[in-house]
Structure formats: C-alpha cells, structure tokens
Scaffold this motif. Structure first.
Motif, PDB file in Angstrom:
ATOM      1  N   ILE A 114       0.316 -21.752  -0.008  1.00 42.71           N
ATOM      2  CA  ILE A 114      -0.261 -22.377  -1.200  1.00 42.71           C
ATOM      3  C   ILE A 114      -0.349 -21.369  -2.341  1.00 42.71           C
ATOM      4  N   PHE A 115      -0.812 -20.158  -2.035  1.00 42.47           N
ATOM      5  CA  PHE A 115      -0.903 -19.127  -3.074  1.00 42.47           C
ATOM      6  C   PHE A 115       0.473 -18.791  -3.635  1.00 42.47           C
ATOM      7  N   ALA A 116       1.478 -18.699  -2.769  1.00 43.56           N
ATOM      8  CA  ALA A 116       2.834 -18.381  -3.237  1.00 43.56           C
ATOM      9  C   ALA A 116       3.373 -19.494  -4.134  1.00 43.56           C
ATOM     10  N   TYR A 117       3.092 -20.732  -3.782  1.00 37.89           N
ATOM     11  CA  TYR A 117       3.502 -21.861  -4.614  1.00 37.89           C
ATOM     12  C   TYR A 117       2.847 -21.756  -5.985  1.00 37.89           C
ATOM     13  N   ARG A 118       1.582 -21.399  -6.003  1.00 34.08           N
ATOM     14  CA  ARG A 118       0.893 -21.217  -7.282  1.00 34.08           C
ATOM     15  C   ARG A 118       1.555 -20.109  -8.089  1.00 34.08           C
ATOM     16  N   ALA A 119       1.859 -18.993  -7.437  1.00 34.21           N
ATOM     17  CA  ALA A 119       2.497 -17.866  -8.134  1.00 34.21           C
ATOM     18  C   ALA A 119       3.848 -18.291  -8.711  1.00 34.21           C
ATOM     19  N   LEU A 120       4.621 -19.024  -7.944  1.00 28.59           N
ATOM     20  CA  LEU A 120       5.925 -19.492  -8.415  1.00 28.59           C
ATOM     21  C   LEU A 120       5.763 -20.380  -9.642  1.00 28.59           C
ATOM     22  N   ARG A 121       4.870 -21.345  -9.561  1.00 30.26           N
ATOM     23  CA  ARG A 121       4.678 -22.268 -10.685  1.00 30.26           C
ATOM     24  C   ARG A 121       4.234 -21.521 -11.937  1.00 30.26           C
ATOM     25  N   ILE A 122       3.266 -20.644 -11.783  1.00 33.78           N
ATOM     26  CA  ILE A 122       2.749 -19.905 -12.942  1.00 33.78           C
ATOM     27  C   ILE A 122       3.826 -18.971 -13.496  1.00 33.78           C
ATOM     28  N   SER A 123       4.588 -18.325 -12.618  1.00 33.71           N
ATOM     29  CA  SER A 123       5.633 -17.396 -13.079  1.00 33.71           C
ATOM     30  C   SER A 123       6.702 -18.100 -13.907  1.00 33.71           C
ATOM     31  N   LEU A 174       2.973 -18.342  16.288  1.00 33.54           N
ATOM     32  CA  LEU A 174       2.176 -18.213  15.060  1.00 33.54           C
ATOM     33  C   LEU A 174       2.507 -16.920  14.323  1.00 33.54           C
ATOM     34  N   LEU A 175       2.650 -15.824  15.064  1.00 37.35           N
ATOM     35  CA  LEU A 175       2.967 -14.549  14.416  1.00 37.35           C
ATOM     36  C   LEU A 175       4.383 -14.553  13.835  1.00 37.35           C
ATOM     37  N   ALA A 176       5.316 -15.230  14.490  1.00 38.57           N
ATOM     38  CA  ALA A 176       6.676 -15.332  13.943  1.00 38.57           C
ATOM     39  C   ALA A 176       6.650 -16.126  12.636  1.00 38.57           C
ATOM     40  N   GLU A 177       5.869 -17.196  12.594  1.00 39.04           N
ATOM     41  CA  GLU A 177       5.758 -17.978  11.364  1.00 39.04           C
ATOM     42  C   GLU A 177       5.091 -17.159  10.268  1.00 39.04           C
ATOM     43  N   PHE A 178       4.024 -16.451  10.619  1.00 38.37           N
ATOM     44  CA  PHE A 178       3.357 -15.587   9.644  1.00 38.37           C
ATOM     45  C   PHE A 178       4.344 -14.583   9.063  1.00 38.37           C
ATOM     46  N   SER A 179       5.123 -13.958   9.923  1.00 36.59           N
ATOM     47  CA  SER A 179       6.107 -12.968   9.484  1.00 36.59           C
ATOM     48  C   SER A 179       7.140 -13.592   8.560  1.00 36.59           C
ATOM     49  N   ALA A 180       7.627 -14.772   8.898  1.00 39.47           N
ATOM     50  CA  ALA A 180       8.623 -15.450   8.065  1.00 39.47           C
ATOM     51  C   ALA A 180       8.061 -15.781   6.686  1.00 39.47           C
ATOM     52  N   VAL A 181       6.841 -16.289   6.657  1.00 40.07           N
ATOM     53  CA  VAL A 181       6.200 -16.628   5.377  1.00 40.07           C
ATOM     54  C   VAL A 181       6.011 -15.370   4.538  1.00 40.07           C
ATOM     55  N   ARG A 182       5.508 -14.299   5.152  1.00 40.78           N
ATOM     56  CA  ARG A 182       5.263 -13.065   4.399  1.00 40.78           C
ATOM     57  C   ARG A 182       6.564 -12.468   3.892  1.00 40.78           C
ATOM     58  N   HIS A 183       7.599 -12.471   4.722  1.00 37.13           N
ATOM     59  CA  HIS A 183       8.882 -11.935   4.252  1.00 37.13           C
ATOM     60  C   HIS A 183       9.410 -12.741   3.068  1.00 37.13           C
ATOM     61  N   ALA A 184       9.301 -14.054   3.135  1.00 33.93           N
ATOM     62  CA  ALA A 184       9.735 -14.889   2.007  1.00 33.93           C
ATOM     63  C   ALA A 184       8.926 -14.552   0.763  1.00 33.93           C
ATOM     64  N   ASN A 185       7.630 -14.332   0.926  1.00 32.25           N
ATOM     65  CA  ASN A 185       6.784 -14.027  -0.225  1.00 32.25           C
ATOM     66  C   ASN A 185       7.020 -12.621  -0.757  1.00 32.25           C
ATOM     67  N   LEU A 186       7.413 -11.708   0.099  1.00 26.97           N
ATOM     68  CA  LEU A 186       7.808 -10.383  -0.392  1.00 26.97           C
ATOM     69  C   LEU A 186       9.002 -10.520  -1.338  1.00 26.97           C
ATOM     70  N   TYR A 187      10.000 -11.294  -0.937  1.00 26.83           N
ATOM     71  CA  TYR A 187      11.151 -11.516  -1.813  1.00 26.83           C
ATOM     72  C   TYR A 187      10.730 -12.226  -3.093  1.00 26.83           C
ATOM     73  N   LEU A 188       9.821 -13.187  -2.982  1.00 22.64           N
ATOM     74  CA  LEU A 188       9.354 -13.902  -4.162  1.00 22.64           C
ATOM     75  C   LEU A 188       8.707 -12.936  -5.150  1.00 22.64           C
ATOM     76  N   PHE A 189       7.744 -12.146  -4.685  1.00 24.10           N
ATOM     77  CA  PHE A 189       7.039 -11.245  -5.600  1.00 24.10           C
ATOM     78  C   PHE A 189       7.949 -10.132  -6.123  1.00 24.10           C
ATOM     79  N   LYS A 190       8.905  -9.682  -5.326  1.00 25.31           N
ATOM     80  CA  LYS A 190       9.872  -8.688  -5.802  1.00 25.31           C
ATOM     81  C   LYS A 190      10.775  -9.265  -6.889  1.00 25.31           C
ATOM     82  N   SER A 191      10.948 -10.585  -6.894  1.00 16.33           N
ATOM     83  CA  SER A 191      11.836 -11.213  -7.869  1.00 16.33           C
ATOM     84  C   SER A 191      11.195 -11.368  -9.245  1.00 16.33           C
TER      85      SER A 191
END
Length: 171
Positions: A74-83, A112-129
């Motif tokens: 949800i936070f990443a979606y907010r960041a994307l929209r605002i960006s 659960l940890l694999a999903e957490f890792s996937a979400v965080r990795h996607a968000n790392l790319y998002l914030f780096k972009s």
C-alpha cells in the motif's frame, strides 16, 4: 538522504513514530539491509511461536508478517502515485480488516518470507527509479501530507516497529 535530514512538514505526527523507528539511516541502503535483517530475525524465531498470540484477539507472528507485506504494498502504491504527480488524495485502510481477510496462518513461514522478499525487492527497484525531484513530491494519504521519500522511511520504520513488537511481546 538520511532520516535526520527529512523536513518534518513531509509527514504527519502519526508517521513520526515510524520515522523514528527507522533510525538515522540512508533510505535505499536501509531498505536492502532491513530486508536481510528481518529475514534472518524471523528465521531464528522458534517454530512454535509463529501461531502464538500473546493475548486474546491479538495477531500471530504470521499475521504480522502478512500485515507488513500488505502495508508495504500500500505504501509503495502511494509512493508511485505521488511520484507521478497524481494529486488525488489517497485513502487510509483498516489494517484489522486486512488481517481478518488473509490466510496467513495457513501459510508456511518460508512462503511468507519469500513474498516479503519479493515485495521488498520490487520496492527497492521502485525507489531507485525515482529522481530526486520525484522523491520530494508531496501528496495526501490518510488525510495527511506525505512525500515520496518519507514513504520509503515509513516502510523501514513500520517493519522495525513490528520487529520490536515481536521481541517484546512474542519472544
């Protein structure tokens, strides 16, 4: 940028708790470090604790991990929209309703940890972009002003807050 350089007008008093919980860290670096720290921390929790509730009606550790995942999305979606200069005010969400509508307790901790890792990795790319200009963009989420860069720190602080809850109330 570190949290101590974040202007206080870029977040609400509610989110100040998460900014403080993040510590004085560099955002992109800490998004990655805290991913690995969290996985290592959870892997060291005794197996019999994952379904434990410290009081009636409280969430299990699995529930909390799912909550961290959902909230980060949800936070990443907010960041994307605002960006992207979307000026639409973004609504809050009822975390209890979300937890009540998951199947976290029937999932394995590895899943659960694999999903957490996937979400965080996607968000790392998002914030780096995001460009520096995009990171500074402001929007409204949960009826409060927030910047894109603040959301990155909130993600970190939210995870660390719950990790501390694990230590204090579950272990």
């Amino acid at each position: 940028m570190k949290t101590d350089q974040l202007p206080t007008n870029e977040y609400s008093s509610f989110n100040a708790t998460y900014i403080q919980a993040a510590g004085n860290v560099e955002m992109i670096e800490e998004l990655e470090i805290s991913l690995h720290d969290f996985i290592r921390f959870v892997q060291n929790i005794p197996m019999d604790k994952f379904d434990y509730r410290y009081a009636e009606g409280k969430w299990t550790i699995k529930d909390i991990i799912q909550h961290i995942i959902d909230t980060e999305r949800i936070f990443a979606y907010r960041a994307l929209r605002i960006s992207r200069n979307d000026e639409t005010p973004l609504p809050g969400f009822d975390e209890n309703h979300y937890v009540d509508n998951t199947v976290a307790n029937s999932r394995s901790i590895q899943d659960l940890l694999a999903e957490f890792s996937a979400v965080r990795h996607a968000n790392l790319y998002l914030f780096k972009s995001f460009s520096e200009e995009q990171m500074k963009r402001m929007g409204i989420a949960s009826n409060a002003a927030v910047s894109v860069r603040t959301i990155g720190f909130i993600i970190i602080g939210h995870q660390k807050h719950h990790q501390k809850v694990f230590q204090e109330r579950y272990l």
